[in-house]
Every structure is written in C-alpha cells, then in structure tokens.
Design a protein around this motif. Structure first.
Motif, PDB file in Angstrom:
ATOM      1  N   PRO A 104     -45.639   1.963  41.116  1.00  0.00           N
ATOM      2  CA  PRO A 104     -44.485   2.763  41.894  1.00  0.00           C
ATOM      3  C   PRO A 104     -43.508   2.985  40.643  1.00  0.00           C
ATOM      4  CG  PRO A 104     -44.319   0.367  42.174  1.00  0.00           C
ATOM      5  CD  PRO A 104     -45.770   0.314  41.798  1.00  0.00           C
ATOM      6  N   GLU A 105     -42.009   4.135  40.794  1.00  0.00           N
ATOM      7  CA  GLU A 105     -40.942   3.547  39.574  1.00  0.00           C
ATOM      8  C   GLU A 105     -41.019   2.733  38.909  1.00  0.00           C
ATOM      9  OE1 GLU A 105     -37.444   5.767  40.980  1.00  0.00           O
ATOM     10  OE2 GLU A 105     -38.797   8.180  41.391  1.00  0.00           O
ATOM     11  N   TYR A 106     -40.686   3.065  37.502  1.00  0.00           N
ATOM     12  CA  TYR A 106     -40.344   1.764  36.759  1.00  0.00           C
ATOM     13  C   TYR A 106     -38.773   1.412  36.410  1.00  0.00           C
ATOM     14  CZ  TYR A 106     -41.016  -0.986  32.103  1.00  0.00           C
ATOM     15  OH  TYR A 106     -40.807  -1.688  31.314  1.00  0.00           O
ATOM     16  N   LYS A 107     -38.329   0.611  36.785  1.00  0.00           N
ATOM     17  CA  LYS A 107     -37.302   0.723  36.096  1.00  0.00           C
ATOM     18  C   LYS A 107     -36.742  -0.947  35.460  1.00  0.00           C
ATOM     19  CE  LYS A 107     -35.471   2.280  40.666  1.00  0.00           C
ATOM     20  NZ  LYS A 107     -34.733   2.192  41.277  1.00  0.00           N
ATOM     21  N   PRO A 108     -36.642  -0.257  34.650  1.00  0.00           N
ATOM     22  CA  PRO A 108     -37.069  -1.504  32.775  1.00  0.00           C
ATOM     23  C   PRO A 108     -35.503  -1.632  32.915  1.00  0.00           C
ATOM     24  CG  PRO A 108     -36.628   0.311  32.116  1.00  0.00           C
ATOM     25  CD  PRO A 108     -36.986   0.554  33.356  1.00  0.00           C
ATOM     26  N   VAL A 109     -34.705  -3.505  32.858  1.00  0.00           N
ATOM     27  CA  VAL A 109     -33.732  -3.999  33.117  1.00  0.00           C
ATOM     28  C   VAL A 109     -33.163  -4.285  31.546  1.00  0.00           C
ATOM     29  CG1 VAL A 109     -33.232  -4.217  35.048  1.00  0.00           C
ATOM     30  CG2 VAL A 109     -33.966  -6.353  34.027  1.00  0.00           C
ATOM     31  N   ASN A 110     -32.086  -5.032  31.076  1.00  0.00           N
ATOM     32  CA  ASN A 110     -31.795  -5.205  29.892  1.00  0.00           C
ATOM     33  C   ASN A 110     -32.191  -6.564  29.675  1.00  0.00           C
ATOM     34  OD1 ASN A 110     -32.057  -2.513  28.114  1.00  0.00           O
ATOM     35  ND2 ASN A 110     -29.680  -2.753  29.197  1.00  0.00           N
ATOM     36  N   TYR A 111     -31.875  -7.557  28.233  1.00  0.00           N
ATOM     37  CA  TYR A 111     -32.356  -9.570  29.079  1.00  0.00           C
ATOM     38  C   TYR A 111     -31.290  -9.726  29.554  1.00  0.00           C
ATOM     39  CZ  TYR A 111     -33.037 -12.938  26.414  1.00  0.00           C
ATOM     40  OH  TYR A 111     -32.949 -14.983  26.777  1.00  0.00           O
ATOM     41  N   ASP A 112     -29.797  -9.572  28.650  1.00  0.00           N
ATOM     42  CA  ASP A 112     -28.315  -9.665  29.493  1.00  0.00           C
ATOM     43  C   ASP A 112     -28.079  -8.930  31.106  1.00  0.00           C
ATOM     44  OD1 ASP A 112     -27.915  -7.779  28.490  1.00  0.00           O
ATOM     45  OD2 ASP A 112     -26.234  -8.419  27.319  1.00  0.00           O
ATOM     46  N   GLY A 113     -29.039  -7.754  31.296  1.00  0.00           N
ATOM     47  CA  GLY A 113     -28.672  -7.127  32.787  1.00  0.00           C
ATOM     48  C   GLY A 113     -27.723  -6.786  32.501  1.00  0.00           C
ATOM     49  N   LYS A 114     -26.806  -6.323  31.482  1.00  0.00           N
ATOM     50  CA  LYS A 114     -26.271  -5.141  31.183  1.00  0.00           C
ATOM     51  C   LYS A 114     -26.735  -3.720  30.524  1.00  0.00           C
ATOM     52  CE  LYS A 114     -23.142  -8.471  29.675  1.00  0.00           C
ATOM     53  NZ  LYS A 114     -21.747  -8.807  28.489  1.00  0.00           N
ATOM     54  N   ASN A 145     -33.314  -3.048  26.404  1.00  0.00           N
ATOM     55  CA  ASN A 145     -34.701  -3.154  26.803  1.00  0.00           C
ATOM     56  C   ASN A 145     -34.844  -1.128  27.254  1.00  0.00           C
ATOM     57  OD1 ASN A 145     -35.746  -5.054  26.193  1.00  0.00           O
ATOM     58  ND2 ASN A 145     -35.184  -5.977  28.693  1.00  0.00           N
ATOM     59  N   LEU A 146     -33.745  -0.675  27.823  1.00  0.00           N
ATOM     60  CA  LEU A 146     -33.194   1.048  28.348  1.00  0.00           C
ATOM     61  C   LEU A 146     -34.084   1.498  26.750  1.00  0.00           C
ATOM     62  CD1 LEU A 146     -32.644   2.915  29.248  1.00  0.00           C
ATOM     63  CD2 LEU A 146     -33.773   2.388  31.020  1.00  0.00           C
ATOM     64  N   VAL A 147     -33.368   1.336  26.488  1.00  0.00           N
ATOM     65  CA  VAL A 147     -33.281   2.481  25.129  1.00  0.00           C
ATOM     66  C   VAL A 147     -34.602   2.298  24.110  1.00  0.00           C
ATOM     67  CG1 VAL A 147     -32.560   3.114  22.444  1.00  0.00           C
ATOM     68  CG2 VAL A 147     -30.944   1.737  24.585  1.00  0.00           C
ATOM     69  N   ALA A 148     -35.117   1.020  24.558  1.00  0.00           N
ATOM     70  CA  ALA A 148     -36.244   1.122  23.826  1.00  0.00           C
ATOM     71  C   ALA A 148     -37.699   1.775  24.347  1.00  0.00           C
ATOM     72  CB  ALA A 148     -37.069  -0.380  23.858  1.00  0.00           C
ATOM     73  N   VAL A 149     -37.537   1.338  26.204  1.00  0.00           N
ATOM     74  CA  VAL A 149     -38.565   2.018  27.104  1.00  0.00           C
ATOM     75  C   VAL A 149     -38.141   4.155  26.688  1.00  0.00           C
ATOM     76  CG1 VAL A 149     -39.066   3.058  29.442  1.00  0.00           C
ATOM     77  CG2 VAL A 149     -38.819   0.156  28.192  1.00  0.00           C
ATOM     78  N   LYS A 150     -37.178   4.279  26.522  1.00  0.00           N
ATOM     79  CA  LYS A 150     -36.265   5.897  26.401  1.00  0.00           C
ATOM     80  C   LYS A 150     -36.522   6.375  25.203  1.00  0.00           C
ATOM     81  CE  LYS A 150     -32.290   6.589  29.194  1.00  0.00           C
ATOM     82  NZ  LYS A 150     -30.529   7.303  29.124  1.00  0.00           N
ATOM     83  N   VAL A 165     -51.459   0.015  29.537  1.00  0.00           N
ATOM     84  CA  VAL A 165     -50.058  -0.473  28.280  1.00  0.00           C
ATOM     85  C   VAL A 165     -48.735   0.422  29.222  1.00  0.00           C
ATOM     86  CG1 VAL A 165     -50.860  -1.525  26.795  1.00  0.00           C
ATOM     87  CG2 VAL A 165     -50.181   0.531  26.545  1.00  0.00           C
ATOM     88  N   GLY A 166     -48.831   1.789  29.586  1.00  0.00           N
ATOM     89  CA  GLY A 166     -48.551   2.798  29.669  1.00  0.00           C
ATOM     90  C   GLY A 166     -46.303   2.403  28.634  1.00  0.00           C
ATOM     91  N   LEU A 167     -45.100   2.929  29.548  1.00  0.00           N
ATOM     92  CA  LEU A 167     -44.179   2.720  29.191  1.00  0.00           C
ATOM     93  C   LEU A 167     -43.608   1.656  28.819  1.00  0.00           C
ATOM     94  CD1 LEU A 167     -41.598   5.358  30.641  1.00  0.00           C
ATOM     95  CD2 LEU A 167     -43.205   5.767  28.501  1.00  0.00           C
ATOM     96  N   SER A 168     -44.296   0.757  29.710  1.00  0.00           N
ATOM     97  CA  SER A 168     -44.504  -0.993  29.254  1.00  0.00           C
ATOM     98  C   SER A 168     -44.707  -1.943  27.651  1.00  0.00           C
ATOM     99  CB  SER A 168     -44.990  -2.144  30.327  1.00  0.00           C
ATOM    100  OG  SER A 168     -46.481  -2.041  29.939  1.00  0.00           O
ATOM    101  N   LEU A 169     -45.201  -0.645  26.775  1.00  0.00           N
ATOM    102  CA  LEU A 169     -45.499  -1.142  25.509  1.00  0.00           C
ATOM    103  C   LEU A 169     -44.659  -1.738  24.568  1.00  0.00           C
ATOM    104  CD1 LEU A 169     -48.368  -1.245  24.022  1.00  0.00           C
ATOM    105  CD2 LEU A 169     -47.526   1.122  23.166  1.00  0.00           C
ATOM    106  N   THR A 170     -43.947  -0.930  25.051  1.00  0.00           N
ATOM    107  CA  THR A 170     -42.624  -1.279  24.167  1.00  0.00           C
ATOM    108  C   THR A 170     -41.669  -2.684  24.414  1.00  0.00           C
ATOM    109  OG1 THR A 170     -40.945  -0.310  22.141  1.00  0.00           O
ATOM    110  CG2 THR A 170     -40.632  -0.162  25.041  1.00  0.00           C
ATOM    111  N   LEU A 171     -41.900  -3.000  25.346  1.00  0.00           N
ATOM    112  CA  LEU A 171     -41.336  -4.225  26.138  1.00  0.00           C
ATOM    113  C   LEU A 171     -42.183  -5.507  26.317  1.00  0.00           C
ATOM    114  CD1 LEU A 171     -39.665  -3.425  29.289  1.00  0.00           C
ATOM    115  CD2 LEU A 171     -38.852  -3.154  26.740  1.00  0.00           C
ATOM    116  N   GLY A 172     -43.643  -5.052  25.529  1.00  0.00           N
ATOM    117  CA  GLY A 172     -45.513  -6.599  25.927  1.00  0.00           C
ATOM    118  C   GLY A 172     -45.694  -6.338  26.368  1.00  0.00           C
TER     119      GLY A 172
END
Length: 881
Positions: A424-434, A450-455, A487-494
């Motif tokens: 499915p589409e990958y929709k990362p969110v930030n630690y604080d939800g903002k 998080n979002l900026v790191a994935v970009k 790992v894909g784009l989730s690499l930068t989030l661990g």
C-alpha cells in the motif's frame, strides 16, 4: 595285672615343669626378630627383583618424566587497558604459571609444613608415609594418604586420580625419576602451579585471583596458610562450599604446623589466627568482569588463533576496555532501567568508543549478565535492532555528498509515497503528529522530522544511502538489491536493523572529521612466556566523508537551537559547557529506543527496550528511556576532559540565508547564518519573493503593466517541489501535499496570485543593452533584448534601420552588431505562444551623439547597411534546484 600296667603308665607320664616368666618373653621376642629378619630378607630380595623385573615392566608404559613440565593447558588472561584482570579463559582448569621467586616464602613454607614436612630430605617418597598409606589398604580397603609433594605432582599431571595399589606403584616410580631429574625448588614450583585449589582454579596464581582478586605475590601469612590448606580437600575447605567456615579450622592447623616446624613464631601464629575471622574473599564469580566484552574478545581470539590456543595456550591479552568506566556504565544502566521497569522497559545496553581509533572503552550488553529471567547473557550491543530515527544522520550525510545543504528547504506536509510492488501507499507521520510546512535541513534533522527525512531519502536514493551506511561500518545494511527491496523508504526511519556497536562507530565518523570507525577490542596478545604475538597500534580508519560533510552533520546534531521545537531548550541532550553531537531514535511501535552521540574524544551509544521485542508502554526521546543513561555515561566518559567542540575545517564558508527559504538573504527579510561547503552556497531566492501585482485587482502584473507602472510589489512564498517517485507524466504527490497544506494556511503570503491582470497586452519587450538614446557607441557592440509575457515567448525579431538582422526562438536574445558612424534605429518585436505581440524602438549613436543630424551635402550619402551576424546558439537552460 592289667590294672597294674595302667597304673604304672600313669606314673611314668611326663609332667612339664613351669618355666620362669622372663624366659617366655625372651622366647617370643626372639621369634619376632627371626620373623622380621625373614621379612626384611624377603623385602630386600623382592625389592631387588622389583628393581630389575617388576619396576621396569611398570615403567615401560609410564609417561615420560619430561611431561611433568606443562607446556599447554594454561588459561588465557583477558586484561583491561590498565592491566586489570577481567577473566581467565580455560577449557576445564584455570591455570596461570608463576615462577617460584614470585610465590611468597610463607606460602612455600605453609605448603611444605602441611603436605610434606620432609620434602627437602627425601628422594621422592617417604617410607613411613608409604607404610602408613599401605596399612590403610587393610583398615579402609583403599589406598589413601602417604604421598609426598613429588608424588602429588605426578598424580596431578601425569596420572589419573584413581586410588589403586597399581597406580601407587606407578606414582612411586615416576616420583623417583622426577627427583633425579629436577631440583627440589623446581619440583616445588611445579607443584604450586599444578595443585587443585577448588573449582576450576589450579595453581596458586589462579587461586589467589579467584579467592582474593590479586596476584599470588601479594598474599599475606594468613592468606598463604589458607591457600596451603586447600589442596587436601578443596571442595570442603573452599569458602564457596556448603560449609563456608570450614576453612578456619584447616587454616589454624596449617599455622600450627608452621609454628611446630619453626617457620613462624608463636606470636605470628596468634596474630594470623586473629585475622582469620576477618579474611575477606571475593564474591563468587567476581573474577568475571565485563562479561559481555570478555565473550566478545574470546570470539575474536578463537577466530584468529583457534579454540585450543585460547583455552589452553596461556595467552595474555591486553584489551582496550577501561574497567573503571565499564563498571560505572554498568551501574548506570542497571540503576536507570530499574527506574523505568513500570513502563515495561526491562533491559538496556551501552557502548563507549574512542572515535579517533575505534577502541572499545566500555561495553554493557545488558542490565545484568547473571539474570536468567530476560536472557541477561545476550549482548544487545551486538544484536540486530531497528534504530528508529537514530539513523537519519546517515541519510543527510548522503544528501551533503550529493550537493544538498544545511539550508535546503523541504516541505513538511502530509505526503503519500508509492509503497512498491504489492504494497500500500506509504504515509509517514511525525513523532508529534504535526506538520510544519517549510523546514530547512538543519531543523529537520535537529528536530527529527520524519516526513522530511523520507523526502530526502527519496531525493538521494535508497541505494546511495545504504552505500553511505555500509561505508560507515554498518555491515547489516549492505547495499544489495535485496536490502533495497526490503527496507525501501522506511530505511531513514529505522526500517533496516543495525547493531548498537556499529551505529555508535558510524557516529564516530561524524565527530572525528569523516574517518571510518571500526570497533577495536584488542591491543596486544602475548604467549605464556611473554613473547608478543600481536600488537595493534590504534589509528584512524579510512576516510568515508569529507571533513566538511562530517563537520556539518556534527554541527547540526550539536545545535541545541536546531532541536528546540521538539525537544525543548533543556532536554537531557543539552549538556551545558560542552559541544556534543547527539541523536535519538524510537521505532514507531516503541520496541526500541536509542540515544547515540559524543564529541571528538568519546562517543556513546545506548539502547533500551525488551529482549523479547515486546513494546514499551511509553518513552519520550530526550526525556526518558535511553537519554538519561546516555547523559550519565557521556559525562563519566568525558570527566576531566576538555571541550574541544567541532573545529570549522577549511572549505567551509558562512552565508546569511533567508530564515524561511534557506536561499541567500535579501530585501531585509529575516535571516540567519549558515555553514556551507564552498561551492554549494545558495543562489537567488525563488521561494521567498516579491511579486509585482496590479494596483487595481492584486493579480499578477503583466510585463506591459510593469512597463506602464501599473503595479506594486508584495511579499509572497512560492512553494514548489518535484516528486522524484512519480512515474513520467504521473501525479506529483509532493506538490499535491503542498497545495492541500496551503488551503489551511491563513497567512496571505502563502497564497500568491496565479492569474494576470487583463487590462493590457501581456507581452513586453525591452532593450537591455544598449538602452534608448545611447551616444558614442563603438562600431562593434552587442545588442541584448529582454522579452516577457504571461506565457512563453515563441520568437523575438531584431531589426536595424528597418532591416531584419536576426530572429531568436530561445534565450539568449543577443546579437553582435557592426555599424558605421552615425545614428541608427534599433527595433525588437516579441511574440508569445498565444500570438500576442509587443515591439520596442530605440535610437543610438555610433561615434556620434544619438541625436546627431549631419549637415546636408550635394552628393547623396548611401543609407548605412548593418552587418548581419548569425544568431548565436542559445545557452543551455539553467537547472532549478
């Protein structure tokens, strides 16, 4: 007649006379002497026969006396960097050879007094002792006692411990042979190195370390007497036995024998007995220090030298560990985990490295090695765990390698990313939800967005980032296609698993100027005789980042203001008076929590979580979990050390940048100073702009409106991003996310006009060079035209004195003219793709004023003809960032 004969026979019967008592005793004694003489004779004959027949037969199959000198079977000693013993590695018996001159005289005397008082008098056997032992065959049914030190040595080294008459004969033969071959002192030395002292400890040096935690040369009188009493029954007299006070009576007996043999005085005996109750022993197992580290070193040694050499070769291994720091780190991990067990955090691990050399100074693999309830012996510093955001610096280091900067702007807005095959589409969110909108790299990394790191990972590529991670020493992230797919784009989030030891080493490259840090555990290996087998001179690894790239990452991670938005100004990551580069990480499911960082002197990595991978209840990066442990350990590691900070290297420049866009500061808008690798400084700002809008309706002013003065300038932000994950001609999800975010922003500057005023022709054309009414131009000069419209310009025609000299279809609109002296008319006609046109005429003077009017003459002067020059090839399009 018959009766008479019977009476006569009775009278003749002999009745012996009673002899005196003394005569009877003499007779018995004489008979005994005769018997002893017979036995002695038979013994001599038997001994003679045995010497020439039986003993040679027994001796034929016996081990060589030369084997009494042990050449293997010694334990390998693991030492910290300061020579403190961490552990002895052995197969079955812990044994460390020591020369006799290093054994205290008291211990030598105590051993002789209690085990073999005639040691220096006999020739390997004690006849009275042997007789005593043989009699016990009758009384107890087995051989027991009567052995000299030499015989005990033979039993310990050359023979089995079975108790039979045949083994006793073999023992006797070998003892005689050894006595002939070696001196008494040599035999005593071998005995002291071979005697059993309880458990796996064999020899006095191993015993001293086991029971007192010090070398045998440091033994006092009472400690020597204690050790001397152990070999008889070590399992009983050991303080670790079921009767921990049994050694007292035995030691008192040793002291008494020493006094009886005049080795000590009565006063010395009483003084030693008085200290006996106060004798302090190490805790059982206390000799196993830094257990996870020791096991790590043992594995390295076995890989290099083989298991047999490690367990029996008597190696002396000096390691990189600082035991004092290790003990403090262990206490900190244990204590801090106890505070958060209510949050379902049951374990922690920590490692301390020297980032200049990779030396491991501390390795805490769990909160308690001995606790079986949660696999305490598992070394989590070597276990594969997901690092969460702690790996983000690797993504941004890759970005710096590819030309991005600390002020690069990326929009932090809700964005969807393709999930890949059957995902499915990958929709990362930030630690604080903002979502914060425009964020520069410095603040994206500092606040762990998080979002900026994935970009950024999408921009630089998963493969390139994996290559950076692998170069930094993270061997679990090998840049293969299998890893990329996994790992894909989730690499930068661990999304990829790493080891704490290797991740900490990678951070070392950020703090040491860009050199790879390969963890180093061993400094020197010596054999049992002190000969150096291997000695490592710690040095820096190969360069994996430029000095500038490493500096920028370290500077961002040590910038407290860059993380204040999420962590606040006073988090545990901020250490006043020190410049520390640090990053946290927490997996989305709260199964792993990390804090890693340090300076150019020390770098510390910490993990907390659960060995069974169960989630924690809650953990706040920078407040709870790994951060409190990291802070305390880094302070211990840096205690007494200076604050070197991170020196700005050559090739780094500072530039004032716009606080929003990150481009070069302009127009007095708020700005800040940023570091850049020379050559990557930002150019003119296309984001934070002043737009010309019509005074009447606020729409974009056309070029003609601008030319006529029907406009005013207003401040706006133009946020545009290209989606590198989109298929050709596909949906730009990144811009879609920006537009959705903009609809909820009340700031009018975030919503610039997109339509043009409809009052005039949108096309405008001007001469940039020369301008109208320019005088005294040289005969050869360059003409430059500027054409603008609300759409693309399709062509620009240039005329000189009414004749077309060039037609341009792309930039630049430039022409090299060669004209004769006089006044000339230049005309430019621009047409956009919608057919709208605009033209401009100017007058210029070549070697004369622009308004020069010549005096009429009778002859006609021909009209000057311009010298046409072919239009130059257009320059390549300048790429947008």
């Amino acid at each position: 007649m018959a009766n008479w004969k019977r009476t006569l026979r009775r009278k003749r019967k002999f009745i012996p006379r009673r002899r005196p008592v003394h005569y009877t005793h003499k007779l018995k004694r004489s008979r005994r002497i005769v018997a002893i003489a017979k036995l002695a004779f038979l013994g001599v004959v038997g001994l003679f026969v045995a010497s020439f027949i039986i003993f040679p037969i027994f001796a034929f199959g016996l081990p060589s006396p030369d084997k009494i000198i042990r050449r293997e079977g010694f334990s390998t000693k693991i030492l910290d960097r300061n020579g403190e013993i961490l552990y002895d590695i052995f197969a079955e018996q812990k044994r460390t050879p020591v020369p006799l001159d290093r054994v205290p005289l008291f211990l030598q005397q105590a051993t002789i007094a209690i085990e073999d008082k005639n040691f220096y008098k006999h020739q390997g056997f004690d006849p009275f002792g042997m007789f005593r032992g043989l009699t016990r065959i009758v009384t107890r049914g087995r051989v027991q006692g009567g052995s000299t030190l030499t015989q005990q040595l033979v039993k310990n080294v050359l023979l089995t411990p079975e108790r039979t008459i045949w083994r006793k004969i073999k023992e006797f033969i070998l003892a005689v042979q050894i006595e002939r071959k070696y001196t008494k002192d040599e035999i005593l030395q071998m005995y002291l190195n071979e005697a059993p002292y309880g458990g796996v400890s064999w020899g006095v040096e191993a015993a001293a370390e086991t029971y007192f935690g010090k070398e045998v040369g440091e033994m006092s009188l009472v400690e020597s007497a204690f050790l001397a009493g152990l070999p008889q029954r070590p399992s009983v007299y050991s303080p670790y036995s079921s009767e921990p006070k049994a050694y007292i009576g035995r030691t008192q007996g040793v002291l008494r024998r020493m006094r009886e043999d005049d080795y000590i005085t009565k006063e010395q005996e009483l003084e030693a007995r008085g200290k006996l109750e106060e004798l302090e022993f190490q805790e059982r197992g206390a000799t196993f220090k830094a257990p996870h580290f020791v096991q790590y070193v043992q594995k390295i040694l076995e890989d290099r030298y083989g298991e047999r050499a490690v367990e029996q070769g008597g190696l002396r291994v000096t390691t990189t560990l600082d035991l004092e720091l290790q003990d403090k780190a262990q206490d900190i991990v244990t204590g801090e985990i106890a505070k958060v067990e209510s949050l379902d955090i049951t374990n922690g691990a920590a490692v301390v490295l020297d980032p200049q050399t990779g030396e491991i100074l501390a390795m805490v693999g769990s909160k308690d090695f001995s606790d079986p309830d949660y696999d305490g012996q598992v070394n989590v510093t070597l276990a594969l765990r997901q690092p969460g955001s702690a790996i983000k610096p690797v993504t941004y280091a890759t970005a710096l390698k590819e030309g991005y900067t600390a002020s690069t702007l990326i929009m932090d807005v809700e964005t969807s990313f393709p999930g890949g095959a059957a995902r499915p589409e990958y929709k990362p969110v930030n630690y604080d939800g903002k979502f914060r909108g425009p964020v520069q790299v410095r603040y994206a990394l500092g606040n762990s967005i998080n979002l900026v790191a994935v970009k950024m990972l999408a921009l630089v590529g998963v493969k390139d980032t994996l290559e950076t991670a692998y170069e930094l020493g993270m061997t679990s992230l090998k840049p293969t296609q299998e890893t990329i797919n996994r790992v894909g784009l989730s690499l930068t989030l661990g999304g990829g698993e790493v080891r704490l030891l290797e991740l900490t080493g990678a951070f070392g490259a950020f703090t040491n100027g860009g050199f790879r840090v390969d963890p180093l555990a061993i400094l020197k290996v010596e054999d049992k005789d002190g000969k150096i087998i291997e000695e490592i001179r710690p040095k820096k690894g190969k360069r994996v980042l430029t000095e500038g790239q490493a500096f920028l990452i370290a500077d961002i991670l040590s910038d407290n203001s860059a993380r204040t938005d999420v962590f606040g100004p006073n988090s545990l990551l901020n250490i006043p008076g020190r410049k520390i580069a640090v990053k946290t990480g927490t997996t989305n499911d709260k199964r792993d929590n990390w804090t890693v960082g340090g300076d150019s002197q020390r770098v510390v990595g910490v993990w907390v979580g659960n060995n069974d991978n169960s989630p924690m209840k809650r953990v706040a990066s920078g407040v709870t979990g790994a951060s409190p442990i990291w802070r305390r350990v880094i302070l211990e590691a840096l205690s007494g050390k200076p604050n070197p900070g991170f020196e700005v290297p050559n090739g780094i420049v500072t530039v004032a940048v716009d606080t929003v866009s990150g481009y070069a500061a302009h127009d007095g808008y708020p700005s800040r100073t940023e570091f850049f690798i020379k050559g990557t400084e930002p150019r003119e700002d296309p984001v934070h702009v002043k737009l010309k809008v019509c005074k009447t309706d606020g729409k974009l002013a056309t070029p003609s409106d601008v030319a006529s003065g029907n406009y005013e300038e207003k401040e706006f932000f133009l946020f545009k991003e290209e989606d590198p994950t989109a298929a050709p001609g596909g949906l730009n999800r990144w811009q879609e996310g920006i537009l959705n975010w903009l609809t909820n922003q009340g700031d009018s500057r975030y919503n610039p006009p997109t339509d043009y005023c409809g009052t005039q022709n949108p096309v405008n054309v001007e001469f940039s060079e020369p301008t109208d009414r320019t005088s005294n131009l040289s005969n050869n000069f360059k003409i430059k035209v500027r054409a603008d419209s609300t759409t693309d310009i399709s062509n620009v025609v240039l005329e000189i004195d009414g004749s077309t000299v060039a037609t341009f279809t792309s930039l630049p609109y430039e022409y090299s003219a060669s004209l004769i002296k006089g006044v000339h008319e230049l005309r430019a006609i621009a047409t956009d793709k919608n057919g709208n046109k605009s033209d401009r005429k100017i007058a210029v003077g070549v070697q004369v004023p622009w308004d020069y009017f010549p005096t009429p003459t009778p002859t006609n002067t021909p009209t000057p003809t311009p010298s046409p020059t072919p239009a130059p090839s257009p320059n390549p399009t300048i790429p947008t960032p």
